[in-house]
Design an enzyme around this catalytic site. Sequence first.
Site, PDB file in Angstrom:
ATOM      1  N   CYS A 252       0.836  -1.204   0.000  1.00  0.00           N
ATOM      2  CA  CYS A 252       0.000   0.000   0.000  1.00  0.00           C
ATOM      3  C   CYS A 252       0.870   1.253   0.000  1.00  0.00           C
ATOM      4  O   CYS A 252       0.490   2.285  -0.546  1.00  0.00           O
ATOM      5  CB  CYS A 252      -0.917   0.010   1.225  1.00  0.00           C
ATOM      6  N   CYS A 451      13.402   9.355  -9.171  1.00  0.00           N
ATOM      7  CA  CYS A 451      12.102   8.777  -8.815  1.00  0.00           C
ATOM      8  C   CYS A 451      11.920   8.959  -7.314  1.00  0.00           C
ATOM      9  O   CYS A 451      12.606   9.771  -6.705  1.00  0.00           O
ATOM     10  CB  CYS A 451      12.027   7.307  -9.230  1.00  0.00           C
TER      11      CYS A 451
END
Lengths: 498, 114
Positions: A252, A451
């Site tokens: 998650c 990133c």
Amino acid sequence: MGSLDETCASLRAQITATEAQLAGLKRDLANAEQAAQGETATTAEIQHEDHNGEGRRWPLLQEEYKRYGRQMIVSQVGLKGQLKLRSAKVLLVGAGGLGCPAAQYLAGAGVGTIGLIDGDTVEVSNLHRQVLHRTKNVGKYKVDSAIESLRELNPHPTYIAHRTHLTPEAAPAVFQDYDLILDCTDNPATRYLISDTAVLLGKPLVSASALRTEGQLMVLNNPPRAPGDKTGGPCYRCVFPKPPPADSVVSCADGGILGPVVGTMGVLQALEAIKVITAPEIDAASDVTTAHPRDPPSLHIFSAYSSPLVRTIRLRSRRANCAVCSAEATVTLDTIKSGSTDYVFFCGSASLPSLLGPEERISAREYSERHSTVTSDSSRLYTIIDVRDEAQFGICSLDNSINIPISKILSSGHSAGSQGADNEQQAAQIPSWLPSEVASSESTNPIYVVCRLGNDSQIVVKKMKELGLDQHGKRFIGDIRGGLRSWKEQVDSSFPEY
Amino acid sequence: MADTSNVAQGEFPVPITVEFTGGLELLFGNERKHKIVLPARLEDGSRPNISYLLKYLVDNLMKDQRIDMFIMEDNVRPGILVLINDADWELEGEETYELQQGDNIVFVSTLHGG
């Protein structure tokens, strides 16, 4: 300027120290509260017994008739079901996005004993979905925070806190005292451990999971029968005999999760648990065909952006060669406890890519020093490509960075590759996703890739070099080591961390 | 000897629906639902089955280059369930199942978050 910097650094250090102290105090308080509540609970139980003793005609307390009346008048529950709920002992493994709503409804429904096992502490990033935890409880053990909320909701049940992660050594002893297990965890290794232990101890298992906008739910080992008995319900291993490759497992934290999606799955787990606990007994003596047929084993798939929201699929029955629940089983309680059934080895661990050499990577600080002066020209001297997806780029990004999601980069050129024609390689040299001014073979301006954490950026750098964009080493292509997290740590502490 | 009714049926192409869920849609251009038409017979005269469909999907529909996120050892990778008309494919003969007109094939990747 120098002294101001020092002041800031000193203040930061003081804040860190004070926060650590605060977390310690919260833990001490939690332990003290736990001890105090233990005493109160004992007193309450004694009173409870007194009540039962004097009014033996009524099996529930006056307050309980009122509290549970609305569910008791539902025909599937009734007084009989309510008494079953009161004598049921349910263990929830995980007190997070699934465990919180599941525990909330089970406590509300009057399940007599509710155990919670979780070694994590509450973090701010949990609060949007883990609905039992309060902002003031950040830093506290999740099980203590959850039980605090559950006691406010319903003081009648006995709550048991296991402040640890479930381990193979301890799992059989922990599960032993419960009738029903809820898998509210977040990783494959623990899911296999829970299923194996539940099967071997004969406990039904309600298993759920969720990610992004989707959730999945299964009731396993129901009915719970001995290994080798084909009339028992399938287990997790029957459905998934082999674990997924570790690299394909998304958490998650990485993939994201909507609160109501995981909440729906947790609530459905509570519902299935209530159904299992209150189900009428199937009389062994009576003809099986006349008894209530049980639901066939099913997988329920919830998808927030699809219609219908839930689809149900029929699952297989027990697998004839299942490693746990078949006659050929090789996993036993002993192999679990001794560690010879090795869950971490079975499921593997994601290999963090370390694809690039040190010369192909620069630190966030170094990048910032090289390109600190932001002028209107600066974008022409170098290119910084952010390969996170669009939603994450929209939350925060570095100055001058352009967004090319890694999914777009990896989905290009596949058809050309699979055909494998040499003459197509020329066309693949300048991929469509790269702005032409960046791709120009005349430019040797450096290209940096960034990133969130510095993993995907390495994959992209490697890919760009494979495409020949570095002009055989004439042009620097590299990534920012540690991604935007280290940018925050090393360069700009005000940069948002999500 | 030819079973005429079978041949007549077999000459029609086989339109089916393929769906991806549990994150697999990300490998297929972020589209969940795809309508495709398979040939009635393959070159060797056999009918298209799930094995053929897997190869067809990789060659024609898959956008991502990470093929091993979908296929491993010529089969779907562990952690993916294949559903044939809302039933686990293991109830239908797995990869040997021959596709019928109007079939709904769903590929579900298991989720682990919680």
